[in-house]
Motif scaffolding. Structure first.
Motif, PDB file in Angstrom:
ATOM      1  N   HIS A 207      20.006  20.257 -28.255  1.00  0.00           N
ATOM      2  CA  HIS A 207      19.196  21.467 -28.056  1.00  0.00           C
ATOM      3  C   HIS A 207      20.006  22.761 -28.092  1.00  0.00           C
ATOM      4  O   HIS A 207      19.443  23.841 -28.075  1.00  0.00           O
ATOM      5  CB  HIS A 207      18.451  21.380 -26.720  1.00  0.00           C
ATOM      6  CG  HIS A 207      17.503  20.216 -26.662  1.00  0.00           C
ATOM      7  ND1 HIS A 207      16.543  20.005 -27.612  1.00  0.00           N
ATOM      8  CD2 HIS A 207      17.390  19.188 -25.777  1.00  0.00           C
ATOM      9  CE1 HIS A 207      15.860  18.898 -27.322  1.00  0.00           C
ATOM     10  NE2 HIS A 207      16.372  18.378 -26.209  1.00  0.00           N
ATOM     11  N   SER A 209      21.422  24.062 -25.774  1.00  0.00           N
ATOM     12  CA  SER A 209      21.022  24.842 -24.603  1.00  0.00           C
ATOM     13  C   SER A 209      21.850  24.451 -23.386  1.00  0.00           C
ATOM     14  O   SER A 209      21.750  25.094 -22.342  1.00  0.00           O
ATOM     15  CB  SER A 209      19.534  24.624 -24.305  1.00  0.00           C
ATOM     16  OG  SER A 209      19.339  23.298 -23.852  1.00  0.00           O
ATOM     17  N   GLY A 233      22.550  23.305 -32.433  1.00  0.00           N
ATOM     18  CA  GLY A 233      21.830  22.099 -32.038  1.00  0.00           C
ATOM     19  C   GLY A 233      21.029  21.538 -33.197  1.00  0.00           C
ATOM     20  O   GLY A 233      20.678  22.267 -34.116  1.00  0.00           O
ATOM     21  N   GLU A 235      18.092  20.163 -32.739  1.00  0.00           N
ATOM     22  CA  GLU A 235      16.725  20.625 -32.460  1.00  0.00           C
ATOM     23  C   GLU A 235      16.824  21.709 -31.409  1.00  0.00           C
ATOM     24  O   GLU A 235      16.604  21.453 -30.227  1.00  0.00           O
ATOM     25  CB  GLU A 235      15.870  19.473 -31.896  1.00  0.00           C
ATOM     26  CG  GLU A 235      15.604  18.356 -32.870  1.00  0.00           C
ATOM     27  CD  GLU A 235      15.154  17.082 -32.133  1.00  0.00           C
ATOM     28  OE1 GLU A 235      14.495  17.194 -31.066  1.00  0.00           O
ATOM     29  OE2 GLU A 235      15.487  15.990 -32.620  1.00  0.00           O
ATOM     30  N   PRO A 236      17.214  22.920 -31.821  1.00  0.00           N
ATOM     31  CA  PRO A 236      17.526  23.954 -30.827  1.00  0.00           C
ATOM     32  C   PRO A 236      16.344  24.279 -29.895  1.00  0.00           C
ATOM     33  O   PRO A 236      15.201  24.312 -30.337  1.00  0.00           O
ATOM     34  CB  PRO A 236      17.901  25.167 -31.675  1.00  0.00           C
ATOM     35  CG  PRO A 236      17.414  24.868 -33.042  1.00  0.00           C
ATOM     36  CD  PRO A 236      17.362  23.393 -33.191  1.00  0.00           C
ATOM     37  N   ALA A 237      16.681  24.490 -28.612  1.00  0.00           N
ATOM     38  CA  ALA A 237      15.662  24.858 -27.630  1.00  0.00           C
ATOM     39  C   ALA A 237      15.345  26.346 -27.764  1.00  0.00           C
ATOM     40  O   ALA A 237      15.991  27.072 -28.507  1.00  0.00           O
ATOM     41  CB  ALA A 237      16.177  24.553 -26.235  1.00  0.00           C
ATOM     42  N   CYS A 279      24.758  14.220 -29.970  1.00  0.00           N
ATOM     43  CA  CYS A 279      23.729  14.298 -31.014  1.00  0.00           C
ATOM     44  C   CYS A 279      23.901  13.190 -32.035  1.00  0.00           C
ATOM     45  O   CYS A 279      23.050  12.965 -32.881  1.00  0.00           O
ATOM     46  CB  CYS A 279      23.685  15.660 -31.686  1.00  0.00           C
ATOM     47  SG  CYS A 279      24.892  15.890 -32.981  1.00  0.00           S
ATOM     48  N   ASP A 298      23.511  14.797 -20.503  1.00  0.00           N
ATOM     49  CA  ASP A 298      22.689  15.991 -20.735  1.00  0.00           C
ATOM     50  C   ASP A 298      22.369  16.668 -19.399  1.00  0.00           C
ATOM     51  O   ASP A 298      21.804  16.034 -18.501  1.00  0.00           O
ATOM     52  CB  ASP A 298      21.391  15.557 -21.442  1.00  0.00           C
ATOM     53  CG  ASP A 298      20.565  16.744 -21.909  1.00  0.00           C
ATOM     54  OD1 ASP A 298      20.901  17.900 -21.549  1.00  0.00           O
ATOM     55  OD2 ASP A 298      19.586  16.519 -22.652  1.00  0.00           O
TER      56      ASP A 298
END
Lengths: 334, 84
Positions: A207, A209, A233, A235-237, A279, A298
């Motif tokens: 993420h 994040s 990321g 799937e970036p937040a 990841c 995480d």
């Protein structure tokens, strides 16, 4: 092919002038110029077709074709027998074209011969965007050795030179990058410097994040200008985790936090070191890069004291990475 | 040597002219003496000299009614290697 005595011998006759013009034409192809420059840089001035193919990122078949042209014009000579083509610079290439293919120190100007003098200001509108991007990348990379003006000027000149010789644009960006780097190392050597690239480190998590933000903030804090640090990321937040932000604020380094970003192939390509933090397979792989995978928990949804221990674990690994990269953190660092 | 100069110099007649020029006393020559040395017509020689001047290979210096050509000192060593 009678070699003439230095200076003031009889002028070139027509046949010899034609032969040399053909050599110069053979040499004006960017790939062939690169093959010659590469040979000139080797300690024994010898290379195999497969080395050249790997070095230039060009199919071996194409390299073999260029080697044949270079051999026909007596710029390279075949060495050894049988098997893979292996070549060396011809005696003639060394004597006659050395200043063109392997710029050396020019005592008067303390610059390699064949390299343009520096003047500030490049009109980038004349160049494709990719050339400007190369200039930005190399400026990042060599900023501890050269000013931006110097690097931009060398990029622009190298591109001009290659572009005007080449009918095919396919390899131009890669060749521009290499020619500029070669010339900058020659310039550095001429000034008694070592061209030390600034390593580019990329941290990747899912993420962008939490873990990758902690790692990049700590590395920026410890290494300052000595390393280019990026994070991204798969799937970036929307935003950085608030507890992570708090944990970094405790260290006084929350200023290094950046908005979560999408990982791109370009970022991976630019990086010398890629560190993945959980990841796994989602990170694209480019041959020749150094990869590390740090199995870090995480921090999403964890309490501050748990995030602190994650922060401590990441800090320990970042410090080892610095040692691995041969970079001494400034003494003021904790 | 920059690409443009390299392209211009990759020509047999121009290499011959450069070699003649460098063989002259003080490495300078007029169109007349180069025309005589190479055995081509004067407009042809002038054309090649102009091209090399535009590409920065040659410098020109008018003196009285004559124009003297010489090799750009920045490139002299590179060019000497090529025509020797």
């Amino acid at each position: 092919m009678p070699p003439r005595p230095p200076d003031h011998g009889p002028p070139l006759d027509v046949a010899e002038a034609r032969r040399r013009a053909a050599q110069l034409q053979s040499l004006t192809h960017p790939v062939r110029l690169f093959i010659l420059s590469h040979l000139a840089r080797q300690p024994d001035q010898v290379a195999r077709a497969s080395d050249l193919s790997g070095e230039l990122g060009i199919p071996a078949k194409e390299v073999t074709g260029h080697l044949a042209t270079l051999a026909d014009t007596n710029l390279v000579t075949q060495v050894g027998g049988g098997g893979e083509p292996t070549v060396t610079l011809s005696h003639e290439a060394r004597a006659r074209f050395r200043r063109i293919i392997a710029p050396r120190l020019d005592a008067e100007h303390h610059q390699p011969v064949g390299v343009p003098r520096l003047e500030p200001g490049i009109d980038w509108s004349r160049y494709p965007t990719v050339v400007r991007r190369i200039a930005q990348q190399l400026t990042q990379r060599f900023r501890t050795t050269f000013s931006r003006n110097t690097i931009e000027k060398y990029v622009a000149d190298s591109y001009d030179e290659l572009a005007s010789r080449s009918r095919v644009n396919q390899h131009l960006p890669m060749l521009t990058n290499r020619l500029t780097t070669d010339r900058l190392s020659a310039l550095a050597a001429a000034r008694g410097l070592r061209l030390r690239p600034v390593p580019d480190v990329l941290f990747v998590c899912v993420h962008n994040s939490g873990r990758s933000q902690i790692a990049s903030a700590i590395l920026r804090h410890l290494a300052g200008e000595l390393i280019t640090v990026r994070s991204a990321g798969t799937e970036p937040a929307q935003a950085v985790d608030p507890v992570v932000r708090q944990a970094l604020a405790e260290m006084g380094i929350s200023g290094f936090i950046e908005a979560p970003r999408q990982l791109s192939d370009d970022m991976v390509r630019a990086a010398d070191v890629v560190v993945t933090l959980g990841c796994g397979d989602a990170c694209p792989v480019i041959p020749g890069r150094r990869y590390f995978d740090w199995p870090i928990e995480d921090p999403a949804g964890l309490h501050l004291d748990q995030v602190r221990s994650i922060r401590a674990e990441i800090q320990r690994r970042v410090e080892s990475l610095l040692i691995e990269l041969g970079i001494d953190p400034p003494p003021s660092s904790p | 040597m920059l690409a443009r100069s390299l392209k211009v110099v990759a020509n047999a007649t121009r290499l011959q002219l450069l070699s003649l020029l460098l063989a002259e006393p003080e490495e300078r020559a007029t169109v007349g003496s180069l025309t005589e040395g190479i055995g081509l017509r004067q407009p042809t020689v002038t054309h090649h000299l102009n091209l090399m001047h535009e590409a920065g290979l040659l410098e020109r210096e008018p003196r009285g009614r004559q124009v003297w050509y010489s090799v750009n000192p920045d490139m002299r060593d590179t060019i000497v290697d090529l025509v020797q």
